[in-house]
Design a protein around this motif. Structure first.
Motif, PDB file in Angstrom:
ATOM      1  N   ARG A  29      -3.194  -5.166  -5.529  1.00  0.00           N
ATOM      2  CA  ARG A  29      -4.522  -5.097  -4.931  1.00  0.00           C
ATOM      3  C   ARG A  29      -4.452  -4.786  -3.446  1.00  0.00           C
ATOM      4  O   ARG A  29      -3.508  -5.147  -2.771  1.00  0.00           O
ATOM      5  CB  ARG A  29      -5.244  -6.428  -5.123  1.00  0.00           C
ATOM      6  N   GLU A  30      -5.495  -4.147  -2.961  1.00  0.00           N
ATOM      7  CA  GLU A  30      -5.594  -3.857  -1.539  1.00  0.00           C
ATOM      8  C   GLU A  30      -6.010  -5.131  -0.803  1.00  0.00           C
ATOM      9  O   GLU A  30      -6.838  -5.893  -1.284  1.00  0.00           O
ATOM     10  CB  GLU A  30      -6.629  -2.748  -1.327  1.00  0.00           C
ATOM     11  N   THR A  31      -5.429  -5.368   0.361  1.00  0.00           N
ATOM     12  CA  THR A  31      -5.794  -6.500   1.188  1.00  0.00           C
ATOM     13  C   THR A  31      -6.268  -5.991   2.536  1.00  0.00           C
ATOM     14  O   THR A  31      -5.532  -5.300   3.224  1.00  0.00           O
ATOM     15  CB  THR A  31      -4.598  -7.456   1.398  1.00  0.00           C
ATOM     16  N   LEU A  32      -7.497  -6.302   2.911  1.00  0.00           N
ATOM     17  CA  LEU A  32      -8.044  -5.914   4.205  1.00  0.00           C
ATOM     18  C   LEU A  32      -8.371  -7.174   4.987  1.00  0.00           C
ATOM     19  O   LEU A  32      -9.112  -8.033   4.518  1.00  0.00           O
ATOM     20  CB  LEU A  32      -9.311  -5.072   4.026  1.00  0.00           C
ATOM     21  N   GLN A  33      -7.802  -7.283   6.185  1.00  0.00           N
ATOM     22  CA  GLN A  33      -7.974  -8.495   6.964  1.00  0.00           C
ATOM     23  C   GLN A  33      -7.825  -8.175   8.440  1.00  0.00           C
ATOM     24  O   GLN A  33      -7.024  -7.337   8.829  1.00  0.00           O
ATOM     25  CB  GLN A  33      -6.920  -9.526   6.538  1.00  0.00           C
ATOM     26  N   ALA A  64      -1.234  -0.220  -2.524  1.00  0.00           N
ATOM     27  CA  ALA A  64      -0.264  -0.263  -3.609  1.00  0.00           C
ATOM     28  C   ALA A  64       1.094   0.279  -3.195  1.00  0.00           C
ATOM     29  O   ALA A  64       2.129  -0.211  -3.631  1.00  0.00           O
ATOM     30  CB  ALA A  64      -0.798   0.525  -4.810  1.00  0.00           C
ATOM     31  N   GLY A  65       1.122   1.303  -2.309  1.00  0.00           N
ATOM     32  CA  GLY A  65       2.385   1.913  -1.938  1.00  0.00           C
ATOM     33  C   GLY A  65       2.778   1.739  -0.492  1.00  0.00           C
ATOM     34  O   GLY A  65       3.780   2.305  -0.058  1.00  0.00           O
ATOM     35  N   GLU A  66       2.022   0.956   0.275  1.00  0.00           N
ATOM     36  CA  GLU A  66       2.321   0.828   1.698  1.00  0.00           C
ATOM     37  C   GLU A  66       1.731  -0.460   2.259  1.00  0.00           C
ATOM     38  O   GLU A  66       0.657  -0.898   1.864  1.00  0.00           O
ATOM     39  CB  GLU A  66       1.742   2.030   2.458  1.00  0.00           C
ATOM     40  N   ARG A  67       2.476  -1.058   3.189  1.00  0.00           N
ATOM     41  CA  ARG A  67       1.985  -2.220   3.924  1.00  0.00           C
ATOM     42  C   ARG A  67       1.751  -1.770   5.358  1.00  0.00           C
ATOM     43  O   ARG A  67       2.683  -1.541   6.096  1.00  0.00           O
ATOM     44  CB  ARG A  67       3.019  -3.351   3.875  1.00  0.00           C
ATOM     45  N   ARG A  68       0.481  -1.618   5.748  1.00  0.00           N
ATOM     46  CA  ARG A  68       0.147  -1.069   7.063  1.00  0.00           C
ATOM     47  C   ARG A  68      -0.648  -2.080   7.883  1.00  0.00           C
ATOM     48  O   ARG A  68      -1.642  -2.633   7.424  1.00  0.00           O
ATOM     49  CB  ARG A  68      -0.640   0.232   6.927  1.00  0.00           C
ATOM     50  N   SER A  73      10.076  -0.012  -1.863  1.00  0.00           N
ATOM     51  CA  SER A  73       9.015   0.780  -2.470  1.00  0.00           C
ATOM     52  C   SER A  73       7.721   0.736  -1.672  1.00  0.00           C
ATOM     53  O   SER A  73       6.833   1.548  -1.910  1.00  0.00           O
ATOM     54  CB  SER A  73       8.747   0.287  -3.901  1.00  0.00           C
ATOM     55  N   ARG A  74       7.597  -0.202  -0.727  1.00  0.00           N
ATOM     56  CA  ARG A  74       6.370  -0.324   0.072  1.00  0.00           C
ATOM     57  C   ARG A  74       6.752  -0.448   1.554  1.00  0.00           C
ATOM     58  O   ARG A  74       6.969  -1.550   2.055  1.00  0.00           O
ATOM     59  CB  ARG A  74       5.538  -1.533  -0.354  1.00  0.00           C
ATOM     60  N   PRO A  75       6.860   0.672   2.270  1.00  0.00           N
ATOM     61  CA  PRO A  75       7.203   0.618   3.696  1.00  0.00           C
ATOM     62  C   PRO A  75       6.241  -0.275   4.471  1.00  0.00           C
ATOM     63  O   PRO A  75       5.054  -0.364   4.155  1.00  0.00           O
ATOM     64  CB  PRO A  75       7.077   2.083   4.137  1.00  0.00           C
ATOM     65  N   PHE A  76       6.767  -0.936   5.486  1.00  0.00           N
ATOM     66  CA  PHE A  76       5.991  -1.823   6.346  1.00  0.00           C
ATOM     67  C   PHE A  76       5.797  -1.087   7.674  1.00  0.00           C
ATOM     68  O   PHE A  76       6.757  -0.836   8.402  1.00  0.00           O
ATOM     69  CB  PHE A  76       6.745  -3.133   6.561  1.00  0.00           C
ATOM     70  N   VAL A  77       4.550  -0.726   7.987  1.00  0.00           N
ATOM     71  CA  VAL A  77       4.248   0.092   9.167  1.00  0.00           C
ATOM     72  C   VAL A  77       3.359  -0.695  10.120  1.00  0.00           C
ATOM     73  O   VAL A  77       2.298  -1.194   9.725  1.00  0.00           O
ATOM     74  CB  VAL A  77       3.534   1.401   8.770  1.00  0.00           C
ATOM     75  N   VAL A  78       3.801  -0.812  11.375  1.00  0.00           N
ATOM     76  CA  VAL A  78       2.970  -1.409  12.423  1.00  0.00           C
ATOM     77  C   VAL A  78       2.475  -0.265  13.302  1.00  0.00           C
ATOM     78  O   VAL A  78       3.267   0.414  13.958  1.00  0.00           O
ATOM     79  CB  VAL A  78       3.743  -2.434  13.269  1.00  0.00           C
ATOM     80  N   GLU A  79       1.186  -0.049  13.283  1.00  0.00           N
ATOM     81  CA  GLU A  79       0.580   1.050  14.011  1.00  0.00           C
ATOM     82  C   GLU A  79       0.002   0.546  15.339  1.00  0.00           C
ATOM     83  O   GLU A  79      -0.645  -0.496  15.394  1.00  0.00           O
ATOM     84  CB  GLU A  79      -0.526   1.667  13.154  1.00  0.00           C
ATOM     85  N   THR A  80       0.267   1.275  16.423  1.00  0.00           N
ATOM     86  CA  THR A  80      -0.358   1.010  17.717  1.00  0.00           C
ATOM     87  C   THR A  80      -0.980   2.317  18.203  1.00  0.00           C
ATOM     88  O   THR A  80      -0.722   3.390  17.644  1.00  0.00           O
ATOM     89  CB  THR A  80       0.653   0.517  18.769  1.00  0.00           C
ATOM     90  N   ARG A  81      -1.775   2.236  19.248  1.00  0.00           N
ATOM     91  CA  ARG A  81      -2.383   3.469  19.761  1.00  0.00           C
ATOM     92  C   ARG A  81      -1.343   4.365  20.437  1.00  0.00           C
ATOM     93  O   ARG A  81      -1.630   5.528  20.732  1.00  0.00           O
ATOM     94  CB  ARG A  81      -3.505   3.138  20.741  1.00  0.00           C
ATOM     95  N   HIS A  82      -0.145   3.844  20.668  1.00  0.00           N
ATOM     96  CA  HIS A  82       0.911   4.615  21.316  1.00  0.00           C
ATOM     97  C   HIS A  82       1.904   5.223  20.329  1.00  0.00           C
ATOM     98  O   HIS A  82       2.630   6.149  20.678  1.00  0.00           O
ATOM     99  CB  HIS A  82       1.688   3.723  22.292  1.00  0.00           C
ATOM    100  N   GLY A  83       1.970   4.713  19.115  1.00  0.00           N
ATOM    101  CA  GLY A  83       2.927   5.171  18.126  1.00  0.00           C
ATOM    102  C   GLY A  83       3.114   4.131  17.043  1.00  0.00           C
ATOM    103  O   GLY A  83       2.490   3.056  17.084  1.00  0.00           O
ATOM    104  N   ASP A  84       3.967   4.430  16.072  1.00  0.00           N
ATOM    105  CA  ASP A  84       4.173   3.556  14.916  1.00  0.00           C
ATOM    106  C   ASP A  84       5.596   3.022  14.873  1.00  0.00           C
ATOM    107  O   ASP A  84       6.539   3.678  15.307  1.00  0.00           O
ATOM    108  CB  ASP A  84       3.897   4.309  13.612  1.00  0.00           C
ATOM    109  N   VAL A  85       5.731   1.814  14.298  1.00  0.00           N
ATOM    110  CA  VAL A  85       7.033   1.216  14.054  1.00  0.00           C
ATOM    111  C   VAL A  85       7.142   0.993  12.550  1.00  0.00           C
ATOM    112  O   VAL A  85       6.283   0.343  11.949  1.00  0.00           O
ATOM    113  CB  VAL A  85       7.204  -0.122  14.804  1.00  0.00           C
TER     114      VAL A  85
END
Length: 304
Positions: free
Chosen positions: A85-89, A123-127, A144-156
């Motif tokens: 399931r999608e989680t929005l928080q 389902a396929g990504e943790r952002r 199978s589910r990359p963990f991405v931390v997004e900032t306004r300057h770039g992504d980790v």
């Protein structure tokens, strides 16, 4: 799943559907969007304005998932009959507050004071998007589910590791506590470049990254900062602040995030003086003991 291919129309279709503006959609498009939304986990659909809309970055992530399903829908449906399931928080901390957030996959986020993070698990990504402040991310291993931390300057990007991200006005900074992460610049930094600007960082390494704007246009950068002991990098989660040569002006900002009183710079000439030492969070008096000229700063009551 429907076999209708939304193609390039997917972002527009899903933005309309999620915002409650689907009356003008083609019936088949509306049915495809609704079926995919139910496939994600039968979540409650947001209503029309003034309901808070899902951010565009979440809509784009959903649209990307639709594009994949349009090609491999049958295979994925057979392979994953019970999709995640999608989680929005959205989580924010106030002044002098720290918060620990346990996520559904076993990952843990520790949020520093005056910080905010938005979380979207698909389902396929943790952002996650770190809007402001600082956070420590302890990531559960899941290739199978990359963990991405997004900032306004770039992504980790990480698969299974622990790292600290701090967002500033001009750049962001990542310190790797365990494992390896990949830093990738946001789209503005890629203009005029044949290849994306990316760099790996390993345990104990610290990278600064962002986009510089000049009369010649936007230029992305990733630079190696001074390495730091992993324990020192996360000392703030234990109520300590470790300074290893940061300019006094930045130290004041960091201390004020936790202090009951307010530390101010009284001598602008001292703004770039490097500060070294360990203090308790919120201890404004201790900062005056770490600099050669204590009169360069003053402590005043914080107004409500």
């Amino acid at each position: 799943m429907s076999k209708r291919d939304l193609g390039k129309r997917a972002p527009a279709v899903f933005e309309s559907f999620l915002d409650g503006r689907d009356a003008h959609l083609h019936p088949d498009d509306r049915a495809e969007a609704a079926e995919f939304w139910n496939w994600l986990g039968e979540l409650e659909r947001p209503g029309p304005a003034p309901t808070r809309h899902r951010p565009v970055w979440v809509v784009r992530a959903l649209a990307a998932s639709v594009a994949v399903l349009a090609v491999f829908g049958g295979t994925l449906w057979m392979t994953h009959p019970m999709p995640t399931r999608e989680t929005l928080q959205s989580v924010a901390t106030g002044h002098a507050e720290r918060r620990r957030i346990a996520l559904s996959d076993g990952s843990v986020v520790t949020l520093a004071a005056d910080s905010r993070v938005d979380i979207a698990y698909l389902a396929g990504e943790r952002r996650l998007r770190l809007i402001s402040g600082e956070a420590l991310f302890r990531v559960a291993h899941d290739k199978s589910r990359p963990f991405v931390v997004e900032t306004r300057h770039g992504d980790v990007v990480a698969v299974g590791t622990m790292f600290d991200v701090s967002v500033g006005k001009r750049e962001a900074e990542v310190t790797v506590v365990e494992g390896v992460v990949r830093v990738a610049l946001s789209e503005p930094g890629r203009r005029g470049s044949a290849e994306p600007i990316e760099k790996l960082a390993h345990k104990g390494e610290r990278l600064s990254f962002g986009v510089m704007t000049s009369t010649r246009g936007d230029t992305g950068f990733i630079r190696q900062a001074a390495d730091i002991d992993a324990d020192s990098a996360v000392a703030w989660t234990r109520g300590r602040l470790v300074f290893q040569g940061e300019p006094l002006s930045e130290v004041i900002v960091e201390v004020n995030r936790y202090a009951k009183d307010r530390l101010i710079l009284t001598d602008p000439r001292a703004a770039n003086i490097p500060v070294y030492g360990i203090v308790n969070q919120g201890d404004t008096a201790a900062i005056r003991e770490l600099i050669a000229n204590p009169r360069a700063v003053a402590v005043e009551p914080r107004t409500p």
